[in-house]
Design an enzyme around this catalytic site. Structure first.
Site, short mmCIF file in Angstrom:
data_model
loop_
_atom_site.label_atom_id
_atom_site.label_comp_id
_atom_site.label_asym_id
_atom_site.label_seq_id
_atom_site.Cartn_x
_atom_site.Cartn_y
_atom_site.Cartn_z
N ASP A 1 -3.08 8.23 -2.03
CA ASP A 1 -4.41 8.85 -2.07
C ASP A 1 -4.75 9.41 -0.71
O ASP A 1 -4.04 9.18 0.27
CB ASP A 1 -5.47 7.83 -2.50
CG ASP A 1 -5.67 6.74 -1.44
OD1 ASP A 1 -4.68 6.34 -0.79
OD2 ASP A 1 -6.81 6.31 -1.24
N HIS B 1 -4.34 -20.81 12.08
CA HIS B 1 -5.72 -21.27 11.87
C HIS B 1 -6.59 -20.19 11.23
O HIS B 1 -7.31 -20.46 10.25
CB HIS B 1 -6.36 -21.71 13.18
CG HIS B 1 -7.83 -21.92 13.04
ND1 HIS B 1 -8.37 -23.03 12.43
CD2 HIS B 1 -8.88 -21.11 13.34
CE1 HIS B 1 -9.68 -22.91 12.38
NE2 HIS B 1 -10.02 -21.75 12.93
N CYS C 1 -5.29 -27.30 13.75
CA CYS C 1 -6.44 -28.17 13.97
C CYS C 1 -6.08 -29.65 13.87
O CYS C 1 -6.76 -30.50 14.45
CB CYS C 1 -7.55 -27.81 13.00
SG CYS C 1 -8.31 -26.22 13.38
N CYS D 1 -5.89 -27.19 8.82
CA CYS D 1 -4.62 -26.51 9.12
C CYS D 1 -3.80 -27.28 10.15
O CYS D 1 -4.29 -28.18 10.85
CB CYS D 1 -4.87 -25.08 9.60
SG CYS D 1 -5.37 -24.94 11.35
N GLN E 1 -12.13 7.08 -4.57
CA GLN E 1 -12.62 7.61 -3.30
C GLN E 1 -14.02 8.22 -3.52
O GLN E 1 -14.71 7.83 -4.44
CB GLN E 1 -11.62 8.63 -2.74
CG GLN E 1 -10.30 8.04 -2.29
CD GLN E 1 -10.43 7.18 -1.02
OE1 GLN E 1 -11.44 7.19 -0.33
NE2 GLN E 1 -9.38 6.42 -0.72
N ASP F 1 0.86 -1.19 0.00
CA ASP F 1 0.00 0.00 0.00
C ASP F 1 0.89 1.24 0.00
O ASP F 1 2.11 1.15 0.18
CB ASP F 1 -0.99 -0.01 1.17
CG ASP F 1 -0.32 0.06 2.53
OD1 ASP F 1 0.86 0.46 2.60
OD2 ASP F 1 -0.98 -0.27 3.52
N SER F 2 0.30 2.39 -0.21
CA SER F 2 1.09 3.60 -0.44
C SER F 2 1.55 4.28 0.83
O SER F 2 2.38 5.19 0.79
CB SER F 2 0.27 4.60 -1.25
OG SER F 2 -0.79 5.11 -0.44
N GLY F 3 1.00 3.87 1.98
CA GLY F 3 1.27 4.57 3.23
C GLY F 3 0.27 5.65 3.53
O GLY F 3 0.25 6.21 4.62
N GLY F 4 -0.60 5.95 2.57
CA GLY F 4 -1.56 7.03 2.74
C GLY F 4 -2.49 6.82 3.92
O GLY F 4 -2.67 7.72 4.75
N PHE F 5 -3.05 5.63 4.05
CA PHE F 5 -4.00 5.36 5.13
C PHE F 5 -3.33 5.53 6.49
O PHE F 5 -3.90 6.12 7.41
CB PHE F 5 -4.58 3.95 5.00
CG PHE F 5 -5.59 3.63 6.07
CD1 PHE F 5 -6.90 4.09 5.98
CD2 PHE F 5 -5.23 2.87 7.18
CE1 PHE F 5 -7.82 3.81 6.98
CE2 PHE F 5 -6.15 2.57 8.17
CZ PHE F 5 -7.45 3.05 8.08
N CYS G 1 -11.53 -27.98 9.65
CA CYS G 1 -10.34 -27.27 9.18
C CYS G 1 -9.17 -28.23 8.99
O CYS G 1 -8.97 -29.16 9.79
CB CYS G 1 -9.95 -26.17 10.18
SG CYS G 1 -8.52 -25.20 9.67
N ASP H 1 -8.17 -7.46 1.73
CA ASP H 1 -7.10 -7.66 2.72
C ASP H 1 -7.55 -7.13 4.07
O ASP H 1 -8.43 -6.26 4.14
CB ASP H 1 -5.83 -6.92 2.30
CG ASP H 1 -5.94 -5.43 2.61
OD1 ASP H 1 -5.36 -4.98 3.61
OD2 ASP H 1 -6.66 -4.71 1.87
#
Length: 374
Positions: A148, A337, A311, A308, A191, A94-98, A306, A268
């Site tokens: 952004d 898990h 489990c 994994c 946006q 990600d761009s770091g904006g958030f 599951c 994500d």
């Protein structure tokens, strides 16, 4: 040719959801997909081998955090992020904006970019579209996000309009500054807050800048789920059919399913590893708060459905003991898990699309997980 290319495989006749493949320099990704978050060049407590075992096809890392520590120049010297963290599958940064906009009073927004003080030592920095591209080019991620402005919720309409128009100008600057188009794909971000006409304006402006993929930002920022779905209903259709669509920052099972139904390809969230560290598991029968006393003598597996490592080998009683004694293994086992649970959920979503029964799958899942049809 773009560094990343979307291939549409099939549309679900029942829901309209898309089954696809995303071709990247480090491998092919089946979509719709959930992407584990590795903020600081690691998915918390997980080794790359463990991520591969649960079939993580792509992971995220964070421009803001890696810029501050250890620095993008150091990672570039190491041969890029893939080399640095021993991960040979795709990476999205990600761009770091958030993160910058989340700093509140520690940052100041101008046309140039965002001036902010580090949350680590208070040092002053400027993150601009050009700087975000410089950092991500040095990291060498397969997919880079444009810089952004993520407007808060709620936000005044006039503020959101000015913000989205600045985001468009910043996207053009990002595209102009991007130095490695052959090996790295730049995605733009739509946006517009919760305003339909502003979402339409932003989508028109962002998609007019030709890029290999587009994201929907500014959701999952505190608004009710019903409002999020409403915005998705009228925004997804504004994005190109032949390119991937990414809904940023969501990770609860219901939102992942609802996003897929609306035509989203990528999602994500830090949620699965965050709640794992707090002693909570997602299971086929719903959430299980393992730290609760009711599991002190429960010698059954977390989730009989599951496959994994956790489990297959451990009981709720043992995991509760680890969590209660603050043993690192407890967080690791629950992280394995929870991530596998969401990745398996998306495998099931893809199969339901293939079988033209995603709406039926949703209803069956909700009944088991939430105890209702939702």
């Amino acid at each position: 040719m773009y560094a990343v290319r979307y291939e549409l495989i099939k549309k679900c006749k029942q829901s309209g959801a898309r089954l696809g493949r995303l071709h990247t320099p480090h491998g092919v990704i089946d979509t719709p997909i959930f992407m584990p978050v590795g903020t600081q060049a690691t998915v918390k407590s997980m080794t790359p081998e463990e991520l591969k075992e649960i079939d993580a096809q792509i992971i995220l890392s964070n421009t803001y955090h890696l810029y501050l520590r250890p620095g993008h120049e150091l990672i570039k010297k190491a041969g890029g992020l893939h080399n640095f963290m021993h991960w040979d599958r795709p990476i999205l940064t990600d761009s770091g904006g958030f993160q910058v906009f989340s700093l509140g009073p520690l940052r100041k927004i101008t046309e140039e970019g965002v001036e902010f003080r580090s949350h680590i030592d208070g040092s002053k920095h400027m993150l601009s579209p050009e700087k975000a591209m410089e950092i991500q080019n040095a990291l060498g991620s397969d997919i880079m996000m444009a810089f952004d402005e993520c407007a808060p919720y709620p936000a005044d309409r006039e503020y959101v309009k000015k913000s989205l128009e600045r985001t468009t100008r910043w996207l053009q600057r990002c595209k102009d500054a991007h130095k490695n188009t052959e090996n790295q794909a730049l995605f733009g971000i739509v946006q517009g807050g919760m305003y339909k006409d502003l979402r339409e304006q932003s989508a028109k402006e962002i998609t007019a800048i030709d890029l290999p993929g587009y994201a929907i930002g500014g959701l999952s920022v505190g608004e009710p789920k019903e409002l999020m779905y409403e915005v998705l209903d009228y925004t997804v259709g504004l994005l190109p059919e032949n390119k991937p669509r990414y809904l940023m920052g969501v990770g609860t099972p219901d939102i992942l399913i609802e996003a897929a139904i609306r035509g989203i390809d990528m999602c994500d969230c830090v949620l699965p590893t965050r709640i794992a560290r707090n002693g909570t598991a997602m299971t086929s029968q719903g959430k299980v708060v393992v730290r609760n006393a009711t599991y002190a003598e429960d010698f059954t597996t977390l989730d009989p459905e599951c496959d994994c490592y956790t489990c297959r080998n451990y009981t709720k009683a043992y995991i509760r003991h680890l969590i209660k004694t603050n043993e690192i293994l407890g967080a690791r086992l629950l992280s394995i898990h929870n991530l596998r649970f969401l990745l398996k959920l998306m495998e099931d979503v893809r199969q339901a699309i293939m079988d033209d029964r995603l709406l039926d799958f949703r209803d069956e899942f909700y009944k088991k997980y939430y105890g209702e049809s939702k």
